[in-house]
Scaffold this motif. Sequence first.
Motif, PDB file in Angstrom:
ATOM      1  N   TYR A 134       0.824  -1.215   0.000  1.00 48.45           N
ATOM      2  CA  TYR A 134       0.000   0.000   0.000  1.00 48.45           C
ATOM      3  C   TYR A 134       0.856   1.262   0.000  1.00 48.45           C
ATOM      4  O   TYR A 134       0.665   2.160  -0.830  1.00 48.45           O
ATOM      5  CB  TYR A 134      -0.938  -0.012   1.204  1.00 48.45           C
ATOM      6  CG  TYR A 134      -1.871   1.177   1.249  1.00 48.45           C
ATOM      7  CD1 TYR A 134      -3.078   1.159   0.565  1.00 48.45           C
ATOM      8  CD2 TYR A 134      -1.537   2.322   1.979  1.00 48.45           C
ATOM      9  CE1 TYR A 134      -3.938   2.254   0.597  1.00 48.45           C
ATOM     10  CE2 TYR A 134      -2.382   3.413   2.021  1.00 48.45           C
ATOM     11  CZ  TYR A 134      -3.578   3.381   1.331  1.00 48.45           C
ATOM     12  OH  TYR A 134      -4.410   4.458   1.363  1.00 48.45           O
ATOM     13  N   LYS A 135       1.800   1.366   0.936  1.00 48.98           N
ATOM     14  CA  LYS A 135       2.608   2.581   1.040  1.00 48.98           C
ATOM     15  C   LYS A 135       3.454   2.800  -0.206  1.00 48.98           C
ATOM     16  O   LYS A 135       3.718   3.945  -0.588  1.00 48.98           O
ATOM     17  CB  LYS A 135       3.504   2.508   2.283  1.00 48.98           C
ATOM     18  CG  LYS A 135       2.742   2.656   3.594  1.00 48.98           C
ATOM     19  CD  LYS A 135       3.642   2.476   4.810  1.00 48.98           C
ATOM     20  CE  LYS A 135       4.652   3.587   4.932  1.00 48.98           C
ATOM     21  NZ  LYS A 135       5.447   3.457   6.182  1.00 48.98           N
ATOM     22  N   ARG A 136       3.835   1.732  -0.846  1.00 52.22           N
ATOM     23  CA  ARG A 136       4.688   1.839  -2.024  1.00 52.22           C
ATOM     24  C   ARG A 136       3.925   2.282  -3.266  1.00 52.22           C
ATOM     25  O   ARG A 136       4.438   3.045  -4.087  1.00 52.22           O
ATOM     26  CB  ARG A 136       5.360   0.493  -2.285  1.00 52.22           C
ATOM     27  CG  ARG A 136       6.316   0.498  -3.468  1.00 52.22           C
ATOM     28  CD  ARG A 136       7.156  -0.751  -3.478  1.00 52.22           C
ATOM     29  NE  ARG A 136       8.191  -0.706  -4.486  1.00 52.22           N
ATOM     30  CZ  ARG A 136       9.233  -1.525  -4.533  1.00 52.22           C
ATOM     31  NH1 ARG A 136       9.377  -2.451  -3.597  1.00 52.22           N
ATOM     32  NH2 ARG A 136      10.136  -1.429  -5.486  1.00 52.22           N
ATOM     33  N   PHE A 137       2.684   1.807  -3.403  1.00 54.46           N
ATOM     34  CA  PHE A 137       1.936   2.034  -4.640  1.00 54.46           C
ATOM     35  C   PHE A 137       0.717   2.931  -4.466  1.00 54.46           C
ATOM     36  O   PHE A 137      -0.044   3.126  -5.415  1.00 54.46           O
ATOM     37  CB  PHE A 137       1.495   0.689  -5.226  1.00 54.46           C
ATOM     38  CG  PHE A 137       2.634  -0.210  -5.603  1.00 54.46           C
ATOM     39  CD1 PHE A 137       3.442   0.076  -6.689  1.00 54.46           C
ATOM     40  CD2 PHE A 137       2.911  -1.356  -4.858  1.00 54.46           C
ATOM     41  CE1 PHE A 137       4.500  -0.758  -7.038  1.00 54.46           C
ATOM     42  CE2 PHE A 137       3.959  -2.197  -5.201  1.00 54.46           C
ATOM     43  CZ  PHE A 137       4.762  -1.895  -6.294  1.00 54.46           C
ATOM     44  N   ASN A 138       0.516   3.497  -3.304  1.00 52.27           N
ATOM     45  CA  ASN A 138      -0.690   4.280  -3.049  1.00 52.27           C
ATOM     46  C   ASN A 138      -0.766   5.537  -3.909  1.00 52.27           C
ATOM     47  O   ASN A 138      -1.828   6.125  -4.040  1.00 52.27           O
ATOM     48  CB  ASN A 138      -0.784   4.658  -1.563  1.00 52.27           C
ATOM     49  CG  ASN A 138      -2.106   5.297  -1.211  1.00 52.27           C
ATOM     50  OD1 ASN A 138      -3.146   4.891  -1.726  1.00 52.27           O
ATOM     51  ND2 ASN A 138      -2.089   6.295  -0.350  1.00 52.27           N
ATOM     52  N   GLY A 139       0.335   5.969  -4.496  1.00 54.69           N
ATOM     53  CA  GLY A 139       0.313   7.148  -5.347  1.00 54.69           C
ATOM     54  C   GLY A 139      -0.314   6.920  -6.703  1.00 54.69           C
ATOM     55  O   GLY A 139      -0.513   7.872  -7.467  1.00 54.69           O
ATOM     56  N   PHE A 140      -0.654   5.690  -7.044  1.00 53.49           N
ATOM     57  CA  PHE A 140      -1.221   5.396  -8.351  1.00 53.49           C
ATOM     58  C   PHE A 140      -2.741   5.555  -8.309  1.00 53.49           C
ATOM     59  O   PHE A 140      -3.427   4.917  -7.517  1.00 53.49           O
ATOM     60  CB  PHE A 140      -0.832   3.984  -8.782  1.00 53.49           C
ATOM     61  CG  PHE A 140       0.651   3.807  -8.952  1.00 53.49           C
ATOM     62  CD1 PHE A 140       1.288   4.194 -10.112  1.00 53.49           C
ATOM     63  CD2 PHE A 140       1.419   3.285  -7.926  1.00 53.49           C
ATOM     64  CE1 PHE A 140       2.652   4.057 -10.263  1.00 53.49           C
ATOM     65  CE2 PHE A 140       2.791   3.136  -8.062  1.00 53.49           C
ATOM     66  CZ  PHE A 140       3.414   3.525  -9.230  1.00 53.49           C
TER      67      PHE A 140
END
Length: 219
Positions: A77-83
């Motif tokens: 989540y923290k890694r890809f939440n910007g998408f």
Amino acid sequence: MKKYLVLGILFVLPILAYMFFASGVNNFGKLPILNDDVTAPSVEGLSLQGRITILGFPGDQLDQKKTNALNLNQKIYKRFNGFDDLQFVMLLPEGNDDKIAELKSELGQLADISNWNFIQAGPNQVSEVFNSLGTPLTLDEYYGCNEVFIIDKEGRLRGREKDDNEKPLYGYDATSVAVINNIMVDDVKIILAEYRLAKKENNNGSEGGRNSILKKNVQ
């Protein structure tokens, strides 16, 4: 000098070979479709169409599945939440408001949890959605399981046709940090890059293509 050169080659080449083969054929193509008809729960405001979904079934014992959610929160989540087009959906039986509030409070200390969606539905609805995945996995007596699943924008289950054990990988064991780190992170990267590339191709390299559905590049 020659000795150090030989030692350097002997040290570096095995590492490079390992990195190449460990990346696997899966990294150089699309993430395979394992089921093309996953059923979305009939819950207002929720759709499995038009967004890439990380779908989980924590069950009635949400407090005992806390580690699963924390693992996903930290590693995925923290890694890809910007998408923009990625959502996390946890589908569980009704009557878990207090447990959801407690878990969200804990998750919220580590990240912006606006894309964590805890959806409550009747047990039959939970089973219907799970069974529509078409996997050999089963829900436990509390309507939960440890695996989470990648659903694409067309409502299709994505995974691996062959895992290390030569069997299809339908879901990712959220209890295992190794599975999340070494397999799931890679597969999420692939499907995000797949849609980004499709978007760019549809826009023929225009400014619209460069401003793709992703807020940042897949790293």
